[in-house]
Scaffold this motif. Structure first.
Motif, mmCIF file in Angstrom:
data_model
loop_
_atom_site.group_PDB
_atom_site.id
_atom_site.type_symbol
_atom_site.label_atom_id
_atom_site.label_comp_id
_atom_site.label_asym_id
_atom_site.label_seq_id
_atom_site.Cartn_x
_atom_site.Cartn_y
_atom_site.Cartn_z
ATOM 1 N N ILE A 67 0.848 -1.193 0.000
ATOM 2 C CA ILE A 67 0.000 0.000 0.000
ATOM 3 C C ILE A 67 0.886 1.246 0.000
ATOM 4 C CG2 ILE A 67 -1.822 1.249 1.233
ATOM 5 C CD1 ILE A 67 -2.618 -1.522 2.439
ATOM 6 N N LYS A 68 0.662 2.123 -0.971
ATOM 7 C CA LYS A 68 1.513 3.310 -1.139
ATOM 8 C C LYS A 68 0.671 4.586 -1.272
ATOM 9 C CE LYS A 68 5.504 0.957 -2.073
ATOM 10 N NZ LYS A 68 5.444 0.018 -0.926
ATOM 11 N N PHE A 69 1.248 5.723 -0.859
ATOM 12 C CA PHE A 69 0.605 7.025 -1.029
ATOM 13 C C PHE A 69 0.596 7.409 -2.505
ATOM 14 C CE2 PHE A 69 -0.712 11.278 -0.175
ATOM 15 C CZ PHE A 69 -0.011 12.096 -1.055
ATOM 16 N N VAL A 70 -0.518 7.991 -2.953
ATOM 17 C CA VAL A 70 -0.649 8.391 -4.369
ATOM 18 C C VAL A 70 -0.810 9.899 -4.529
ATOM 19 C CG1 VAL A 70 -2.303 8.285 -6.302
ATOM 20 C CG2 VAL A 70 -1.575 6.176 -5.151
ATOM 21 N N TYR A 71 -1.768 10.480 -3.796
ATOM 22 C CA TYR A 71 -2.116 11.874 -4.069
ATOM 23 C C TYR A 71 -3.012 12.361 -2.930
ATOM 24 C CZ TYR A 71 -3.392 15.741 -7.337
ATOM 25 O OH TYR A 71 -3.551 16.955 -7.965
ATOM 26 N N VAL A 72 -3.169 13.691 -2.839
ATOM 27 C CA VAL A 72 -4.085 14.237 -1.836
ATOM 28 C C VAL A 72 -4.922 15.344 -2.479
ATOM 29 C CG1 VAL A 72 -2.344 15.864 -0.954
ATOM 30 C CG2 VAL A 72 -4.284 15.254 0.477
ATOM 31 N N THR A 73 -6.202 15.394 -2.136
ATOM 32 C CA THR A 73 -7.092 16.431 -2.702
ATOM 33 C C THR A 73 -7.822 17.150 -1.571
ATOM 34 O OG1 THR A 73 -8.978 14.906 -2.870
ATOM 35 C CG2 THR A 73 -7.514 15.061 -4.794
ATOM 36 N N ASN A 74 -8.259 18.372 -1.894
ATOM 37 C CA ASN A 74 -9.013 19.193 -0.949
ATOM 38 C C ASN A 74 -10.331 19.545 -1.619
ATOM 39 O OD1 ASN A 74 -9.224 20.779 1.506
ATOM 40 N ND2 ASN A 74 -9.112 22.569 0.169
ATOM 41 N N THR A 75 -11.446 19.003 -1.100
ATOM 42 C CA THR A 75 -12.734 19.136 -1.794
ATOM 43 C C THR A 75 -13.791 19.735 -0.871
ATOM 44 O OG1 THR A 75 -12.133 17.081 -2.932
ATOM 45 C CG2 THR A 75 -14.389 17.871 -3.206
ATOM 46 N N VAL A 76 -14.351 20.868 -1.280
ATOM 47 C CA VAL A 76 -15.442 21.483 -0.527
ATOM 48 C C VAL A 76 -16.727 21.197 -1.292
ATOM 49 C CG1 VAL A 76 -16.325 23.607 0.499
ATOM 50 C CG2 VAL A 76 -13.859 23.288 0.234
ATOM 51 N N LEU A 77 -17.599 20.384 -0.649
ATOM 52 C CA LEU A 77 -18.852 19.967 -1.297
ATOM 53 C C LEU A 77 -19.982 20.836 -0.752
ATOM 54 C CD1 LEU A 77 -18.004 16.216 -0.733
ATOM 55 C CD2 LEU A 77 -18.166 17.248 -2.987
ATOM 56 N N ARG A 78 -20.187 21.972 -1.407
ATOM 57 C CA ARG A 78 -21.169 22.931 -0.887
ATOM 58 C C ARG A 78 -22.598 22.583 -1.292
ATOM 59 N NH1 ARG A 78 -18.112 27.221 0.919
ATOM 60 N NH2 ARG A 78 -16.143 27.529 -0.143
ATOM 61 N N ASP A 79 -22.747 21.938 -2.472
ATOM 62 C CA ASP A 79 -24.123 21.773 -2.977
ATOM 63 C C ASP A 79 -24.712 20.400 -2.622
ATOM 64 O OD1 ASP A 79 -22.861 21.348 -6.396
ATOM 65 O OD2 ASP A 79 -22.319 20.471 -4.448
ATOM 66 N N GLU A 80 -24.125 19.728 -1.627
ATOM 67 C CA GLU A 80 -24.677 18.440 -1.160
ATOM 68 C C GLU A 80 -25.785 18.705 -0.146
ATOM 69 O OE1 GLU A 80 -21.981 15.827 -3.194
ATOM 70 O OE2 GLU A 80 -23.550 15.233 -1.788
ATOM 71 N N LYS A 81 -26.616 17.681 0.099
ATOM 72 C CA LYS A 81 -27.651 17.813 1.132
ATOM 73 C C LYS A 81 -27.025 18.328 2.428
ATOM 74 C CE LYS A 81 -30.335 13.819 -0.471
ATOM 75 N NZ LYS A 81 -29.341 12.768 -0.711
ATOM 76 N N ARG A 82 -25.864 17.691 2.744
ATOM 77 C CA ARG A 82 -25.128 18.075 3.964
ATOM 78 C C ARG A 82 -23.769 18.619 3.483
ATOM 79 N NH1 ARG A 82 -22.260 14.396 7.276
ATOM 80 N NH2 ARG A 82 -23.258 12.668 6.189
ATOM 81 N N PRO A 83 -23.606 19.976 3.383
ATOM 82 C CA PRO A 83 -22.318 20.508 2.920
ATOM 83 C C PRO A 83 -21.173 19.903 3.729
ATOM 84 C CG PRO A 83 -23.917 22.274 3.146
ATOM 85 C CD PRO A 83 -24.549 21.044 3.737
#
Ligand SMILES: CC(C)CCOP(=O)(O)OP(=O)(O)O
Ligand SMILES: [Mg+2]
Ligand SMILES: [Mg+2]
Ligand SMILES: [Mg+2]
Length: 140
Positions: A67-83
């Motif tokens: 198991i190895k590290f691949v990538y990292v993301t930062n995601t703000v989900l504003r338009d979901e039922k529960r932001p």
């Protein structure tokens, strides 16, 4: 409304040795109906590798290693039922048994698992995974 606290998720590229990865359509208040990798919330005290192996086992019954590290993301989900706001750590791992079959162990959270050739994930793609695809990450 108090602002949601950013959380950490771990998404896993489960590799079967032939340029394919496991994906499933989410049934969830977050990313409902979108295609995502197996994975989930980082639990207290876990390493990223431990979380990757645990979530894949819990959700698919598959055992992974290397198991190895691949990538990292930062995601703000504003338009979901529960932001919500997620930092997603993407990891990759290989099947311990290349012939093992994925089981849908949480049908209340996932429509079912299928193998797709990376990066050809069907639409709609879950936002954090879309960011990984747009990074042009290559499996090999
Ligand atoms: C939303 C995502 C980036 C992190 C949480 O993933 P998940 O909803 O699959 O969480 P669990 O598998 O832990 O239920
Ligand atoms: Mg899970
Ligand atoms: Mg999950
Ligand atoms: Mg979890």
């Amino acid at each position: 409304m108090t602002e949601p606290v950013p959380k950490v998720g771990v998404g896993v590229l489960v590799c079967n040795g032939s340029q394919h990865v496991l994906i499933g359509k989410r049934r969830s208040s977050i990313g409902d109906g979108t295609y995502a990798l197996p994975g989930g919330h980082l639990d207290f005290g876990e390493t990223w590798e431990e979380c990757a192996a645990r979530e894949v086992k819990e959700e698919t019954g598959l055992s992974i290693h290397n198991i190895k590290f691949v990538y990292v993301t930062n995601t703000v989900l504003r338009d979901e039922k529960r932001p919500s706001h997620y930092v997603t750590i993407f990891m990759r791992g290989e099947l311990v048994d290349p012939n093992a079959v994925a089981e849908n162990l949480e049908p209340e959270k996932c429509d079912g698992w299928e193998w797709v050739e990376w990066p050809n994930v069907p639409q709609p793609v879950f936002r954090p995974l879309q960011s990984l695809i747009e990074s042009n990450y290559q499996l090999s």
